[in-house]
Each structure stands twice: as C-alpha cells, then as structure tokens.
Design a protein around this motif. Sequence first.
Motif, short mmCIF file in Angstrom:
data_model
loop_
_atom_site.label_atom_id
_atom_site.label_comp_id
_atom_site.label_asym_id
_atom_site.label_seq_id
_atom_site.Cartn_x
_atom_site.Cartn_y
_atom_site.Cartn_z
N LEU A 13 46.09 71.81 -5.95
CA LEU A 13 45.06 72.37 -5.18
C LEU A 13 43.63 71.78 -5.93
CD1 LEU A 13 46.51 75.83 -5.14
CD2 LEU A 13 46.34 74.27 -3.20
N PRO A 14 42.77 71.60 -5.22
CA PRO A 14 41.46 71.43 -5.77
C PRO A 14 41.03 72.33 -6.88
CG PRO A 14 41.26 71.50 -3.20
CD PRO A 14 42.62 72.08 -3.63
N ILE A 15 40.17 71.92 -7.83
CA ILE A 15 39.63 72.88 -8.86
C ILE A 15 38.40 73.57 -8.20
CG2 ILE A 15 38.46 72.67 -11.08
CD1 ILE A 15 40.79 70.79 -11.86
N VAL A 16 37.72 72.86 -7.23
CA VAL A 16 36.54 73.48 -6.82
C VAL A 16 36.69 73.65 -5.33
CG1 VAL A 16 34.09 72.95 -6.17
CG2 VAL A 16 35.06 71.81 -8.22
N GLU A 17 36.30 74.99 -5.00
CA GLU A 17 36.41 75.52 -3.57
C GLU A 17 35.20 76.03 -3.15
OE1 GLU A 17 39.25 75.65 -1.78
OE2 GLU A 17 40.99 75.47 -2.99
N GLN A 18 34.77 76.36 -2.03
CA GLN A 18 33.63 77.12 -1.49
C GLN A 18 33.60 78.61 -2.21
OE1 GLN A 18 33.07 77.46 2.79
NE2 GLN A 18 33.79 75.67 3.06
N SER A 19 32.48 78.83 -2.59
CA SER A 19 32.30 80.18 -3.44
C SER A 19 32.73 81.34 -2.59
CB SER A 19 30.63 80.29 -3.67
OG SER A 19 30.28 79.14 -4.51
N GLN A 20 32.45 81.16 -1.23
CA GLN A 20 32.78 82.22 -0.13
C GLN A 20 34.52 82.53 -0.50
OE1 GLN A 20 30.47 83.30 1.18
NE2 GLN A 20 31.62 85.17 2.17
N LEU A 21 35.08 81.69 -0.41
CA LEU A 21 36.60 81.92 -0.66
C LEU A 21 36.87 82.76 -1.93
CD1 LEU A 21 39.36 81.14 0.05
CD2 LEU A 21 39.43 79.42 -1.71
#
Length: 426
Positions: A45-53
């Motif tokens: 999985l990516p290390i960066v995601e939307q903050s909202q998640l």
Amino acid sequence: MTKAKKIQAIRGMHDSLPAETALWQHVEDVVKRVLSRYGYSEIRLPIVEQSQLFKRAIGEMTDVVEKEMYSFDDRNGESLTLRPEGTAGCIRAGIEHGLLYNQQQRLWYIGPMFRHERPQKGRYRQFHQLGAEVFGLFGPDIDAELIMLTARCWRELGIADHVELELNSIGSLQERARYRDALVAFLEIHKNKLDEDCQRRMYFNPLRVLDSKNPNIQQLLHDAPVLSEYLDEKSKQHFAGLCAFLDQTNIKYKVNPRLVRGLDYYNHTVFEWITKNLGAQGTICAGGRYDELVEQLGGQATPGIGFSMGLERLILLVQAINPNFTAAKMIDVYLIASGEGTQSAAMQLAEDLRNKIPSLKLMTHHGGGKIARQFSRAEQCGARFALVLGSNELSTRKVTLKNLAIGEQETVQQADIAVRLAKLLT
Ligand code: ATP
Ligand code: MG
C-alpha cells in the motif's frame, strides 16, 4: 573550501545499519513464513494517503489524529498524511479494488508508519509495523486464529515465555455509548482528581481515560463502572466463544476489563501482547475487531479484524532474550586477486562459481593492494574460505583455497574448484 555542515537524520527516525539488518530480516522472515502457512497474502500500500482517510477511520478525537499525524498540503492543495497505521489504507484499497464485498480476505502488510510522538526507547516517529487484516468473517473463531497465529510467531522467535496476552471485549458502538454515559458520570464526581489530559479526554473520548498511564488515575479507576457490565448477550457470547477457542488450544490470556485501544474503530474483541522486558513501551502487538469500519469508509458493510506488531519493539525483545543472536555468516568465500591480469580472471571465476553453486555467497576483492591486506579483508567479512588467484595460479590454471578457521590451504585446479567448494560447504 570550508567543511560542509553535516546533515542528520530526523529526530525519532532511525537508520538500520548492516549489523542490525540481519536480525530484522530474520524476524520478518519468521513472521512472513507463519503468515503464509495460515494462507494470508501480502498487500502493498502507499505510504501517503488523503488526510481525510485517517480522520474518518482513526477518529478526530484520538491522540493520533489530534496531535501525531505528519500532514502536509500537496502541490495542488490537497491535504495528505504519512500513514500512522496500516488498517485504514488496507480498507481503502480493499474498497477501491472490490476485494471486500461478499468475499473473505486474509491479508498482511509491512512497512514504515509515522507518528509525531516523543521519541524514547520503543517509541519513534518513524517505526515499522507488520500487520494482518481479515475481512468478511463474523465469528470469534477467526479472532482466535489471528491470536494463534501471533502466538506461533512468538514461539518461533523464542520469546513465547516473555509475552502475555491481554483480552477484552469493548462491545458494540451502542453498548459503548451507554457505558460512556456511566463512565462520564463517574469521572465528573472525581473531576478534581483527574490530570489535565484526562480532564480533556473526559468528554471527547472518555474511554481513553481508562488507558491513562498515570498510576493515580489507575487507582481511581478501580471503582469506576466496568464496560463488561454494559455488554448485551450477543457481545458476551462472542467473547466467551473466543475464550473457549483459546482455552482449547492452550493459549493463556488475562481478561483485562480496562483494556481499550487508542484508535476509535475497534469493537468487540481487543487484545494486546505485552512484555515486561521493555519497560513502559511493553506492547509488542495489538489488535481487535472493527466491524463498522469498512462501511464507515464508504464500502459495503463487511466485518473485519486485524492486528499489528511493532517491529522495533519486537526486535528489542528478541535481542533482550537472545543477545548473542548472530545471523548466518554473511559470506562463504572471499576471492583474492593479485598480479597482472588477475582481477579480470577472478571476476570470471567468481561468476562461474555463482553459476555452478547457486547458494554460494562469494565476495570478490576489488581495489587491488597487497595480499596480506586482502586476507585481512576476508577475515573482517567473516568469510570461511579465501580463494587466491595470483600470477602463478593464473598461469597454471589453478587456485589456492585457504580454510580461514583452521589456516590450512590446498591448491586446486580451477576446473575442479566448484566441486571442491560445494563439497566443503555442505
Ligand atoms: P502505544 O500503547 O505504545 O501508544 P498504540 O496503542 O498507539 O501503542 P497501535 O496503534 O495499536 O499502538 O499500534 C500497534 C503497535 O505498533 C503497538 O503495539 C506498538 O508495538 C507499535 N507502535 C505504535 N506506536 C509506535 C511508535 N511510536 N514507535 C514504535 N512502535 C509503535
Ligand atoms: Mg500510541
């Protein structure tokens, strides 16, 4: 030129140096092997995601979201966050790729996580988790399997006698809401005895008061209402079912009625594996059920359960129990080349040996220098054997093989060296 100023690593973020990575690889290999023996598959999985998640999954009022996230605006103004944990991203991916609806999934992930906490032993700002998540199963049998799987990891890592399992059921959202009212009423009576942190949490996230590390608060909580008394029959049955499975497989546990988790998404089963060997940061693995989370993140209602191991703490524990851990010797053979034309011949010989003996770990000397210096390199590398290709050997198509442990040496035809080495190494 003036000497340039050194740039250092960020506080709480560590390099793993070659001397430590062997132990890391060993621990990771053991756990990954156990996971594959239970039929779990890796998801990356990516290390960066939307903050909202993370805000939606972990909860706005948790310590993690309130004050620990590494968030930043991307160049297009979108708020992104370095993942503080793995479950949210795993569910996001599961929903996005249709892995969860009407299916069962048994997944695992590994990688760095980021939380802006106060660095100390066992607590870092970049740390690593290896986690597993199971989707689509309601029964306590899968809760038990996940715990059995972790117990097997501890046995295979030689730390089983140094960890204890604590369990609790935190019920459903509705049950917790009822309990929350009773707890807040109790805390209000004792408000003046609460520390600042707990006073703040009291209304926003009162269950977190139970998790306070302050001994005075823990003392006070002895008389607080107990969550288990607010659970309905269904929740009690689930928990009793899990305990029965664990009893049958001889996994020892302690029911800790005050065990709650720092992330909001858990329900029913929660558990932690705790060690006394590491001081305050004693939880090496934590997990629980999150039956509402998939829906909360926009997917079809799907039950879920998972755990996550803190690899730094796990490795500290393995080291504490087994301080003499040494990984398998890094190399078998160090190939020494000395004299005109020998470097190229040595490199050809090295490739030939690697073709013929796939398990061979062979390092070729580069950079020239005296034979004595090359030998000391071989020793430093921990090689069992040195192979010497000097001008004599080159012209006679031979090679000298020296056993570095006992100091004996022999001369072997280059054509026969692969067979000789293969025999010596088995
Ligand atoms: P803690 O009680 O230490 O604050 P937590 O409840 O915040 O842990 P989880 O979010 O459940 O932890 O993460 C699972 C595991 O990851 C923990 O049990 C621990 O082993 C590890 N972990 C969590 N935060 C850190 C950190 N900052 N540094 C190192 N390991 C961590
Ligand atoms: Mg924490």
